[in-house]
Design an enzyme around this catalytic site. Structure first.
Site, short mmCIF file in Angstrom:
data_model
loop_
_atom_site.label_atom_id
_atom_site.label_comp_id
_atom_site.label_asym_id
_atom_site.label_seq_id
_atom_site.Cartn_x
_atom_site.Cartn_y
_atom_site.Cartn_z
N HIS A 58 -3.83 0.82 12.07
CA HIS A 58 -3.61 -0.46 12.75
C HIS A 58 -4.96 -1.08 13.10
O HIS A 58 -5.75 -0.45 13.82
CB HIS A 58 -2.79 -0.19 14.03
N ASN A 66 -10.23 -2.96 2.48
CA ASN A 66 -9.93 -2.95 1.05
C ASN A 66 -11.20 -2.71 0.25
O ASN A 66 -12.29 -2.72 0.82
CB ASN A 66 -9.34 -4.31 0.63
N HIS A 114 0.83 -1.22 0.00
CA HIS A 114 0.00 0.00 0.00
C HIS A 114 0.86 1.27 0.00
O HIS A 114 0.52 2.26 0.63
CB HIS A 114 -0.95 0.02 1.20
FE1 HDE Z 1 -2.35 -4.89 5.48
N1 HDE Z 1 -0.54 -4.09 5.96
N2 HDE Z 1 -1.66 -6.71 5.99
N3 HDE Z 1 -4.08 -5.76 4.85
N4 HDE Z 1 -3.01 -3.13 4.90
C1 HDE Z 1 -0.19 -2.80 5.81
O1 HDE Z 1 0.92 -1.51 7.44
C2 HDE Z 1 -0.57 -6.95 6.73
C3 HDE Z 1 -4.40 -7.08 4.90
C4 HDE Z 1 -4.26 -2.83 4.47
O2 HDE Z 1 -3.22 3.41 4.04
C5 HDE Z 1 1.14 -2.48 6.43
O3 HDE Z 1 1.26 0.68 7.83
C6 HDE Z 1 -0.49 -8.35 7.07
C7 HDE Z 1 -5.79 -7.29 4.67
C8 HDE Z 1 -4.35 -1.44 4.09
O4 HDE Z 1 -1.59 3.26 5.50
C9 HDE Z 1 1.58 -3.82 7.04
C10 HDE Z 1 -1.58 -8.94 6.49
C11 HDE Z 1 -6.30 -6.03 4.46
C12 HDE Z 1 -3.08 -0.92 4.33
C13 HDE Z 1 0.42 -4.71 6.68
C14 HDE Z 1 -2.32 -7.90 5.83
C15 HDE Z 1 -5.22 -5.10 4.57
C16 HDE Z 1 -2.27 -2.00 4.84
C17 HDE Z 1 2.11 -1.81 5.50
C18 HDE Z 1 -1.95 -10.41 6.51
C19 HDE Z 1 -7.74 -5.66 4.14
C20 HDE Z 1 -2.62 0.49 4.09
C21 HDE Z 1 2.23 -0.38 5.96
C22 HDE Z 1 -2.32 -10.86 7.79
C23 HDE Z 1 -8.65 -5.93 5.22
C24 HDE Z 1 -2.97 1.39 5.22
C25 HDE Z 1 1.43 -0.31 7.15
C26 HDE Z 1 -2.57 2.80 4.89
C27 HDE Z 1 -0.94 -1.85 5.22
C28 HDE Z 1 0.37 -6.00 7.07
C29 HDE Z 1 -3.49 -8.17 5.08
C30 HDE Z 1 -5.41 -3.69 4.38
C31 HDE Z 1 2.92 -4.36 6.55
C32 HDE Z 1 0.60 -9.01 7.88
C33 HDE Z 1 -6.55 -8.62 4.70
C34 HDE Z 1 -5.56 -0.70 3.56
O5 HDE Z 1 1.70 -3.75 8.43
#
Ligand code: HDE
Length: 688
Positions: free
Chosen positions: A346, A155, A82
């Site tokens: 978060h 999402n 993202h």
């Molecule tokens: Fe994320 N995801 N994600 N994700 N995610 C990040 O956090 C992660 C997942 C989502 O505009 C990171 O600050 C793991 C699902 C959005 O700043 C990180 C898993 C969904 C955004 C991270 C998922 C999301 C992130 C990267 C699997 C939809 C952007 C930078 C368990 C429900 C937020 C950050 C923004 C961002 C980890 C799966 C949505 C790396 C480990 C499912 C919208 O922490």
């Protein structure tokens, strides 16, 4: 859209609590003296200090060194996923009290205005990648509630690729550019992504969404949002409901056409962010209704899917979406870096009344987000960055660390204490302290997945069954495009074989043209369908649609009339002509040209209107691009209107979405018909 009455930011008294807090940190340099970071007035900012005019530069020039050092450290690590995003401020209000289901204070009282910041994003691309690539979009909302920040980090698709967080690094490694050559940027059309898919069959349902037009949103304003995971609402009595969260855009859910997105990536890589910025600047505030699907705890096992499985939707026809409130985005950022780049979401930022479930994907996310901020934002004090500060007061015994801003007074930084009367003191749940839901859990420690998570194909088939013919056609083309870029033939074959388990018709159609053997079996994993999944069944409104008005000198009087009709309906019409400047009407009137044909392209607009008048038409034809412009709009299924002689420039005089005003014809019905064609978004029968 007239939002003047509903905008709590319309005047100073109505600024949200977050707006007021941010103002304390906002600095306006306009009209001010230039200083160093120490506040010293600077007299020279162009020439470094040298010995003689041509001589060596001196270390002594502290202003040069400070300016350069700061510049050298301007970048922070981009988000791992993202990375490319765009955000805006706004507010949320609930329509009716949700107290029967949740004690969350921001969901109790319709008069309470909760400030929000939303960040939309793509997933795979780097920070500088194009907006319109085929990808999932992030839809992350921070509610600054009076009980602390609540983050709904969702999402634009309701399911995910994997079921367990353990696999997230693998999945992301597979979709990102391949590590040996860092190619391709922001695309899933490559070997490692599809290799992951065929070896991780739980991704099948999400792949259907990713190959659908949902991956190509026309606008962030026309995009649904989903919390994806199952969360929990808990009310004052401690009664819980499983809940899924939805954002429904008031303008409906609409997409671009694949060919259009690829052209846009070059013509305007900022297409989606520019659209959001412009809409907010012009007062067309994006609105999203907030919806919840709720299942009482007792009904956890009443469905033919596991409600904790993040690769499953809860079909809206079985579990309706209750619309409970609305979010309005009404203020652009003052500074992209300070706000959009530094915001830290978060899923673990919750408030009383909202709790987690045992969805193994959600559980893993609860670890990852704070961890990633430590390296992205440089330490444990990122909550003090203005955009991340809660509007609720913060008091605890956490101290020090990099970039600490708060000056905590007094000797006490521990609990329990006597010196400060044992404060800051914990707050009991009945007085608003957060209490985790007391779910009963028992079992053995195992590294395994429940059998109830093992159906990977039924809902993928349900999605396919729910699509219109055109949507199906786009899905097949998307698979063929993506797989056409996959070098290893065996992976292409494995994809066809995998999707034969979903639906043999789908797999057979994918197989045509990609050099693979079609499936030998026939059948579908499900006969169910859910009409709510088809974008054909969405809201259709002409509001804020952008029309390119092709006109030259000598346009006839009908044009200004039609333009005022469009304007009254909230449609944005911009004049495109061979040259910038003004053009004169045949008998009267003058129009300002917003775009020369050189700089404009049909992909930047939702519709085309060609002015009448023989002179205007021949002036347009002096620029060869005119005909391509109209033809391309036609090929992208866009509505095209033409007045009198303007119709001579159209590639086809009839067909869906083509509206022509013959000479001397009454114009009101023409304008009306053209607006209806715009509201319909695209005219797909041209493809069939
Ligand atoms: Fe994320 N995801 N994600 N994700 N995610 C990040 O956090 C992660 C997942 C989502 O505009 C990171 O600050 C793991 C699902 C959005 O700043 C990180 C898993 C969904 C955004 C991270 C998922 C999301 C992130 C990267 C699997 C939809 C952007 C930078 C368990 C429900 C937020 C950050 C923004 C961002 C980890 C799966 C949505 C790396 C480990 C499912 C919208 O922490």
């Amino acid at each position: 859209m007239d939002n003047s009455n509903s905008n709590p930011n319309a005047n100073n008294q109505n600024k949200t609590s977050k707006d007021q807090q941010l103002e304390q940190f906002t600095v306006d340099n306009d009209g001010k003296n230039l200083t160093t970071n120490q506040g010293l007035n600077v007299s020279e900012d162009e020439h470094s200090l040298k010995v003689g005019e041509r001589g060596p530069t001196l270390m002594e020039d502290f202003h040069f060194r400070e300016k350069m050092t700061h510049f050298d450290h301007e970048r922070i690590p981009e988000r791992i996923v993202h990375a490319r995003g765009f955000g805006a401020h706004g507010y949320f209000q609930v329509y009716e009290s949700m107290k029967d289901y949740t004690k969350a204070k921001f969901l109790q009282d319709p008069s309470v205005v909760t400030p929000v910041f939303v960040r939309f994003s793509t997933v795979a691309g780097s920070r500088g990648s194009a907006d319109t690539v085929r990808d999932v979009r992030g839809f992350a909302t921070k509610f600054y509630t009076e009980e602390g920040n609540y983050d709904l980090v969702g999402n634009n698709m309701p399911v995910f690729f994997i079921q367990d967080a353990m696999k997230f690094p693998d999945f992301i490694h597979a979709v990102k550019p391949e590590p040996h050559n860092e190619i391709p940027q922001a695309q899933s059309a490559h070997d490692t992504f599809w290799d992951f898919v065929v070896h991780n069959t739980e991704s099948a349902h999400m792949i259907m969404w990713a190959m659908s037009d949902r991956s190509l949103p026309r606008s962030f304003r026309m995009m649904e949002g989903f919390g994806v995971h199952t969360f929990r609402f808990v009310n004052e009595e401690g009664k819980a409901h499983f809940v899924k969260f939805h954002w429904k855009p008031v303008l409906g859910t609409h997409s671009l056409v694949w060919d259009e997105t690829q052209k846009l990536a070059g013509k305007d890589p900022d297409f989606n962010r520019r659209d959001l910025w412009d809409a907010i600047e012009s007062g067309n505030y994006p609105e999203y209704e907030f919806g919840v699907q709720m299942i009482p705890e007792e009904a956890e096992f009443d469905f033919n899917f596991d409600i904790l499985d993040p690769t499953k939707v809860w079909p809206e026809e079985i579990i309706p979406v209750k619309i409970i409130g609305k979010m309005t985005l009404n203020r652009n950022t003052d500074n992209f870096f300070a706000e959009t780049e530094q915001i830290a979401f978060h899923p673990g930022h919750v408030v009383p009344g909202i709790d987690f479930t045992n969805d193994p994907l959600l559980q893993g996310r609860l670890f990852s987000y704070t961890d990633t901020q430590l390296s992205r934002l440089g330490g444990p004090n990122f909550h003090e960055i203005p955009i991340n500060r809660s509007v609720a007061p913060v008091h605890n015994n956490q101290r020090d660390g990099m970039h600490r801003m708060t000056i905590n007074k007094g000797p006490v930084s521990y609990h329990k204490n006597g010196i400060a009367g044992n404060t800051p003191k914990p707050v009991p749940p009945e007085k608003g302290g957060y209490e985790h839901y007391t779910e009963k859990v028992e079992g053995r420690k195992v590294q395994a997945r429940s059998d109830s998570f093992k159906d990977h194909f039924s809902q993928a088939a349900m999605f396919w069954n729910s699509m219109s013919d055109v949507e199906k056609m786009h899905i097949v083309s998307a698979f063929q495009f993506e797989l056409g870029k996959v070098q290893r033939k065996e992976i292409r074959q494995q994809v066809v074989d995998l999707f034969a388990h979903v639906d043999s018709d789908l797999a057979t159609r994918i197989s045509e043209g990609i050099g693979t053997i079609p499936p030998q079996t026939s059948g579908s994993a499900s006969s169910e369908s859910s009409p709510a999944l088809s974008m054909m069944n969405t809201v259709k409104l002409p509001l804020t649609r952008k029309v390119a008005v092709l006109a030259g000198n000598g346009f006839t009087d009908e044009l200004p009339f039609v333009l005022s009709q469009l304007q009254q309906a909230g449609i944005i019409a911009e004049v495109v002509s061979p040259k910038l400047g003004t053009i004169k009407g045949k008998t009267s009137g003058e129009l300002e040209v917003q775009h020369s044909l050189l700089g404009a392209d049909s992909v930047l607009f939702d519709a085309v209107l060609v002015a009448g008048g023989a002179l205007s038409v021949s002036e347009l034809l002096t620029e060869p691009k005119t005909l391509d412009f109209i033809k391309e709009a036609y090929q992208h299924f866009k509505p095209i209107g033409a007045i009198a002689e303007g119709a001579n420039l159209l590639p086809s005089a009839n067909g869906e979405g083509i509206v022509i005003a013959q000479e001397n014809e009454e114009l009101k019905p023409f304008g009306q018909a053209f607006m209806e064609a715009i509201a319909a978004h695209r005219h797909w029968t041209r493809a069939i």
